[in-house]
Scaffold this active site. Sequence first.
Site, PDB file in Angstrom:
ATOM      1  N   SER A 204     -11.117  -0.673   0.403  1.00  0.00           N
ATOM      2  CA  SER A 204     -10.067  -0.727   0.166  1.00  0.00           C
ATOM      3  C   SER A 204      -9.556  -2.670  -0.362  1.00  0.00           C
ATOM      4  CB  SER A 204      -9.597  -1.831   1.418  1.00  0.00           C
ATOM      5  OG  SER A 204     -10.550  -2.331   2.302  1.00  0.00           O
TER       6      SER A 204
ATOM      7  N   GLU B 108     -16.125   4.205   3.101  1.00  0.00           N
ATOM      8  CA  GLU B 108     -14.789   4.985   2.322  1.00  0.00           C
ATOM      9  C   GLU B 108     -14.408   5.989   1.854  1.00  0.00           C
ATOM     10  OE1 GLU B 108     -12.543   1.229   2.774  1.00  0.00           O
ATOM     11  OE2 GLU B 108     -13.413   0.322   4.323  1.00  0.00           O
TER      12      GLU B 108
ATOM     13  N   ASP C 197     -13.519   7.333   6.054  1.00  0.00           N
ATOM     14  CA  ASP C 197     -12.344   6.740   6.443  1.00  0.00           C
ATOM     15  C   ASP C 197     -11.138   6.618   5.140  1.00  0.00           C
ATOM     16  OD1 ASP C 197     -10.312   4.847   6.416  1.00  0.00           O
ATOM     17  OD2 ASP C 197     -10.938   3.387   7.836  1.00  0.00           O
TER      18      ASP C 197
ATOM     19  N   ASN D  62       0.630  -0.906   0.056  1.00  0.00           N
ATOM     20  CA  ASN D  62      -0.585   0.054  -0.033  1.00  0.00           C
ATOM     21  C   ASN D  62       1.116   1.124  -0.142  1.00  0.00           C
ATOM     22  OD1 ASN D  62      -2.150  -1.928   0.363  1.00  0.00           O
ATOM     23  ND2 ASN D  62      -1.993  -1.509   2.657  1.00  0.00           N
TER      24      ASN D  62
ATOM     25  N   HIS E  82     -14.379  -1.201   6.006  1.00  0.00           N
ATOM     26  CA  HIS E  82     -13.408  -2.305   6.254  1.00  0.00           C
ATOM     27  C   HIS E  82     -13.729  -2.263   7.629  1.00  0.00           C
ATOM     28  CE1 HIS E  82      -9.325  -2.321   8.012  1.00  0.00           C
ATOM     29  NE2 HIS E  82      -8.927  -2.488   7.138  1.00  0.00           N
TER      30      HIS E  82
HETATM   31  C1  LIG Z   1      -6.189  -0.242   5.974  1.00  0.00           C
HETATM   32  C2  LIG Z   1      -7.301   0.473   6.613  1.00  0.00           C
HETATM   33  C3  LIG Z   1      -7.726   0.641   8.418  1.00  0.00           C
HETATM   34  C4  LIG Z   1      -6.790   0.314   8.745  1.00  0.00           C
HETATM   35  O1  LIG Z   1      -5.236   1.272   9.073  1.00  0.00           O
HETATM   36  P1  LIG Z   1      -4.359   0.765  10.142  1.00  0.00           P
HETATM   37  O2  LIG Z   1      -3.339   2.234  10.387  1.00  0.00           O
HETATM   38  O3  LIG Z   1      -3.507  -0.129   9.172  1.00  0.00           O
HETATM   39  O4  LIG Z   1      -4.805  -0.382  11.224  1.00  0.00           O
HETATM   40  C5  LIG Z   1      -8.478   1.400   8.326  1.00  0.00           C
HETATM   41  N1  LIG Z   1      -9.261   1.459   7.388  1.00  0.00           N
HETATM   42  C6  LIG Z   1      -8.993   0.959   5.977  1.00  0.00           C
HETATM   43  C7  LIG Z   1      -9.916   1.773   4.865  1.00  0.00           C
HETATM   44  C8  LIG Z   1      -8.147   0.583   5.987  1.00  0.00           C
HETATM   45  O5  LIG Z   1      -8.246   0.382   3.979  1.00  0.00           O
END
Ligand SMILES: *Cc1c(COP(=O)(O)O)cnc(C)c1O
Length: 384
Positions: free
Chosen positions: A179, A175, A204, A47, A133
Amino acid sequence: MSWQQRIEQQLAQRRADDSFRVRQANERGSGRLLISNGRRYLNFSSNDYLGLSLHPGIIRAWQKGAEQYGVGSGGSGHVTGYSRAHQQLEEALSGWLGYPRALLFISGFAANQAVITALAQKQDRILADRLSHASLLEAAMLSPAQLRRFAHNDVRALEKLLAAACEGQQLVITEGVFSMDGDQAPLGAIAAAARARGGWLLVDDAHGIGVAGEEGRGSCHQLRVKPDLLIVTFGKAFGVSGAAVLCSDEVADYLLQFARHLIYSTAMPPAQACALSAALEAIRHGDEQRARLRDNIAAFRRGAARLPLGLIDSQTAIQPLIVGENARTLGLAARLRERGFWLTAIRPPTVPVGSARLRVTLTAEHTREDVDALLEALHDETRE
Ligand SMILES: *Cc1c(COP(=O)(O)O)cnc(C)c1O
C-alpha cells in the site's frame, strides 16, 4: 507521569516531528474531483481506482437494498444479521475467485484481525513481510503466536525463517500490492516456500483486487497463485467498504466458531451487500476502466522519471514520489494543493524515517490532461 501529562507529551513529540495528523472534512472525498471548502481539486489520493464510489448503478443498488432490508442488519450474523443479500455476495465472490467459501467482514482491518487472531495459537509462528499493512502486523502482535518479519519481498530471508524449528504451525503473510510502495510481491516463490515447509499463506490483496488480473480477480489470479487465505477489501477498487476472506469450507466453518469479529459485532448492512454485488458486476465488466488506468500509470511514470524525486519501481496505481524529510514533503504537498492538486504526504511512522513521500494514486477517472497537469506542477515545484 499522569494520564494528562503523558498524552500532552506524546502530542508535543508528534508536532515537533512534523508528523502530527489532522483530518479535513470535505464536501466530497472520492472520485476524480475532491471538493473542500467549496474549492475543487484534482484528486490524486483516493483508492477509488475504477471510480466506482460514484457509479449510478451501485448507488441505486444500495438504495433499493435499503428499501428492501432497511438501513441496518439488526445484529450479528449469528443472530439475525445474515441476509440473502450477504449470502448472494459471498457466493458470487467465492465463485469469481475460485474458492469454496467467502465470509464477509465490515472492514479489511477487522478481517485481518479476526482471521489471524482466530487461527494463530501459542506455539505457532507468523512470518510477515516487513512492509505489511498495519492491520496485519497488529493482528500478528495481538495473537499469542511468535511474529517474525522478513525483509521486504525477500524470499531467501523468508526461507531461512521457515527452516527454523517450530513446534506449532507457520503462517506466512504478505500483500498482493504494497500500500505504501505500490510494488507487488513475488507470490509464486513465496507460496512455494511456504508450501515446502508445510506452512500456510495469507495474502491481503486490498490494492490488487478489482485492478490486477483477468476481470480484476487480483494479484493472485494474475500470478496463478492460490493462497490458503485470501483477503480482499471493498474500500478500494470496489468503491464501497467492507472485506471478505476466501478460504476452504473447513476454515470458513472454523472462523464462524472462533472469529470474534463475526460473533460479537453487527453484520454489514444488507443494503451494502447489495451495493457490493453491483460493484462486483461492474468490476467484472471493467476492462475499459482497467485499460484507462494502465494508460494513466504509464503516462505518469514516463513524466515522473524526469523529476528530481525518487520514483519507486511500481507498475500499479500507487506511485509514491520519495521526497525524504517530513517538512519538505509537507511543503511540497501544500504548494501543490494551492495549485489545485490533492495529494497526501505520507510520513513516518507509516513509512521509514527519512523516506517521507507524496503518495500519488492514479485512477481510471483521471484524464490524460489531469496527469499531464500534475506532472507539470510537480516539475515547477521541484525546480531548484
Ligand atoms: C486498506 C487496507 C486494509 C484495511 O482495509 P479497510 O477495509 O480499509 O479496513 C488492509 N490491508 C491493506 C493492505 C490495505 O491497504
